[in-house]
Design an enzyme around this catalytic site. Structure first.
Site, short mmCIF file in Angstrom:
data_model
loop_
_atom_site.label_atom_id
_atom_site.label_comp_id
_atom_site.label_asym_id
_atom_site.label_seq_id
_atom_site.Cartn_x
_atom_site.Cartn_y
_atom_site.Cartn_z
N ARG A 273 7.85 22.35 51.32
CA ARG A 273 8.37 23.60 51.91
C ARG A 273 8.36 24.80 50.95
NH1 ARG A 273 11.80 23.04 56.18
NH2 ARG A 273 12.20 20.94 55.40
N CYS A 339 7.35 22.58 79.76
CA CYS A 339 8.39 22.26 80.74
C CYS A 339 9.55 21.56 80.05
CB CYS A 339 7.81 21.39 81.85
SG CYS A 339 6.46 22.20 82.69
C1 LIG Z 1 9.01 15.42 53.44
C2 LIG Z 1 9.03 14.85 52.09
C3 LIG Z 1 8.85 15.66 50.97
C4 LIG Z 1 8.69 17.15 51.06
O1 LIG Z 1 9.83 17.77 51.53
P1 LIG Z 1 9.98 19.37 51.49
O2 LIG Z 1 11.27 19.62 52.21
O3 LIG Z 1 8.81 19.91 52.23
O4 LIG Z 1 10.00 19.77 50.07
C5 LIG Z 1 8.82 15.06 49.74
N1 LIG Z 1 8.97 13.73 49.59
C6 LIG Z 1 9.14 12.92 50.64
C7 LIG Z 1 9.28 11.47 50.40
C8 LIG Z 1 9.19 13.45 51.92
O5 LIG Z 1 9.38 12.64 52.96
#
Ligand SMILES: *Cc1c(COP(=O)(O)O)cnc(C)c1O
Length: 411
Positions: A273, A339
């Protein structure tokens, strides 16, 4: 909220060539975010960001992040193969999956990836199906010892990771099998804006490394702090101060490894993110306005293009192109055409008066946006475009067609 580097003129010119809805990503922004995270850990030996592929699974984006020094964190076979196609192999590749099928372990071993196990029970399974790896890491779930947050939930309710006692068993078993290189991982929060949370995770993992090393006489070469750094979705939120986070992690690192005789491990994160989230925009057109008990603005995009508001009640800022500075005198539910009543990008959102044909930009969708798309109600996933640093706009995934939708049907 900033539209940069996408001013209204640029988005209009892209929309003149590519039908809405589409995702538009900003290469310079993503590179800048990767650099900022790495700069925060410049003090740590061999820091590596393994970009969480699931956030933005497009090889063009993986490749530009690889140019910045990032590896890839994968949690499925297709993600491993996508990273391979983007040229990310060997120990720049990390498998952090759960309920893992044999074929993922086999592919991870073939590609030379680092393997992070979600369960002690997986160790024998991994060895049976894919052979003994040199390196093994376990994902720690601290259970009641730590609080989680809204998206990921409380650790003791989470399906991920192993208990504290299992860490001791797991590494001992791995060592007995002949594993020689060890790592430790935890991912406890998601979209967390408090840098103190990453620092607390780091401190917890460093203290565990000290304890595990002493009890088991093994050396840890990698501590992976997971992902989960949040981004400011709301205009009033501030971004996480990554530099301050790095300073806090360093203090914990020095306390555990400075002058203690323990070999200081390399550090890693697996953020998605914070790297791509703020640098992706969903561009859609207002299709219909409708007034009943409320005012509705229906877009040509739907929840099938962006699930976060419907799934988590997540806030995504909206801009109306050409009306960025107009007073927000109306309240709309901004909807798609599924929907499903939760097919809404925003509820009771104050916006300037809208008109059909106007372009609406949904902000901060660069991570867990297009990737979470789906085909329910026969909705097709839209295109992805990348604004290059040189100003070019490149199509990096075309929109799905009806033929794609029909492709798996056995007629
Ligand atoms: C989803 C996930 C991430 C990344 O998470 P962000 O919130 O996008 O930083 C990293 N490690 C694992 C194991 C995840 O499931």
């Amino acid at each position: 909220m900033k539209l940069q580097p996408f001013d209204s003129d640029l988005i209009h010119s892209v929309a003149a060539q590519h039908p809405t809805p589409f995702y538009l990503y900003d290469e310079a922004g993503m590179r800048g975010a990767a650099r900022a995270l790495q700069a925060a850990f410049a003090w740590a030996p061999a820091f590596r960001e393994f970009f969480a592929v699931k956030a933005t699974p497009n090889p063009h984006i993986l490749r530009l992040l690889a140019e910045e020094g990032c590896g890839a964190d994968c949690s499925s076979l297709p993600e491993l193969l996508l990273a391979e196609r983007a040229g990310i192999v060997g120990e720049r590749l990390l498998l952090t999956s759960n309920n893992t099928p044999a074929e993922e372990f086999v592919a991870a071993r073939r590609l030379g990836a680092l393997i992070n196990l979600d369960a002690v029970e997986h160790l024998a399974y991994l060895v049976r199906h894919a052979g003994l790896p040199e390196f093994v890491s376990f994902r720690y779930n601290p259970g009641p010892l730590r609080e989680g947050n809204a998206i990921i939930g409380r650790p003791e309710e989470a399906k991920f990771g192993v208990t504290r006692a299992q860490l001791f068993e797991g590494y001992a078993a791995a060592r007995a099998m002949g594993v020689r290189r060890f790592g430790l991982h935890a991912m406890i929060v998601s979209n967390e804006l408090d840098p103190g949370s990453v620092i607390a995770t780091a401190r917890m993992l460093f203290e565990l490394v000290a304890e595990l090393s002493a009890r088991l006489e093994i050396t840890f070469e990698l501590v992976n702090l997971g992902g989960g750094i949040g981004i400011p979705y709301r205009p009033e939120d501030a971004p996480v101060d990554l530099a301050a986070m790095g300073v806090g992690v360093r203090a914990a690192y020095d306390a555990s490894f400075g002058g203690t005789g323990l070999t200081p491990p390399a550090l890693a994160m697996e953020c998605g993110r914070v790297i791509t989230g703020p640098h992706g925009y969903l561009v859609a057109t207002v299709r219909h306005l409708k007034t009943t008990y409320k005012q509705y603005a229906g877009l040509d995009a739907s929840m099938a293009n962006l699930m976060r508001p419907g799934m988590y009640g997540a806030y995504h800022h909206l801009s109306v192109l050409g009306k960025e500075h107009a007073p927000a005198t109306q309240r709309y539910d901004v909807t798609g055409s599924l929907c499903e009543n939760n097919d809404k990008f925003a509820i009771d959102r104050a916006l300037p008066p809208l008109a059909p044909g106007e372009l609406v930009v949904v902000h901060d969708v660069g991570a867990h946006g297009h990737a979470m798309g789906f085909n329910y109600n026969g909705k097709l996933r839209c295109a992805e475009l990348l604004l290059r640093e040189d100003g070019d706009v490149q199509l990096i995934r075309r929109a799905e067609t009806i033929d794609d939708y029909f492709a798996t049907i056995v007629w």
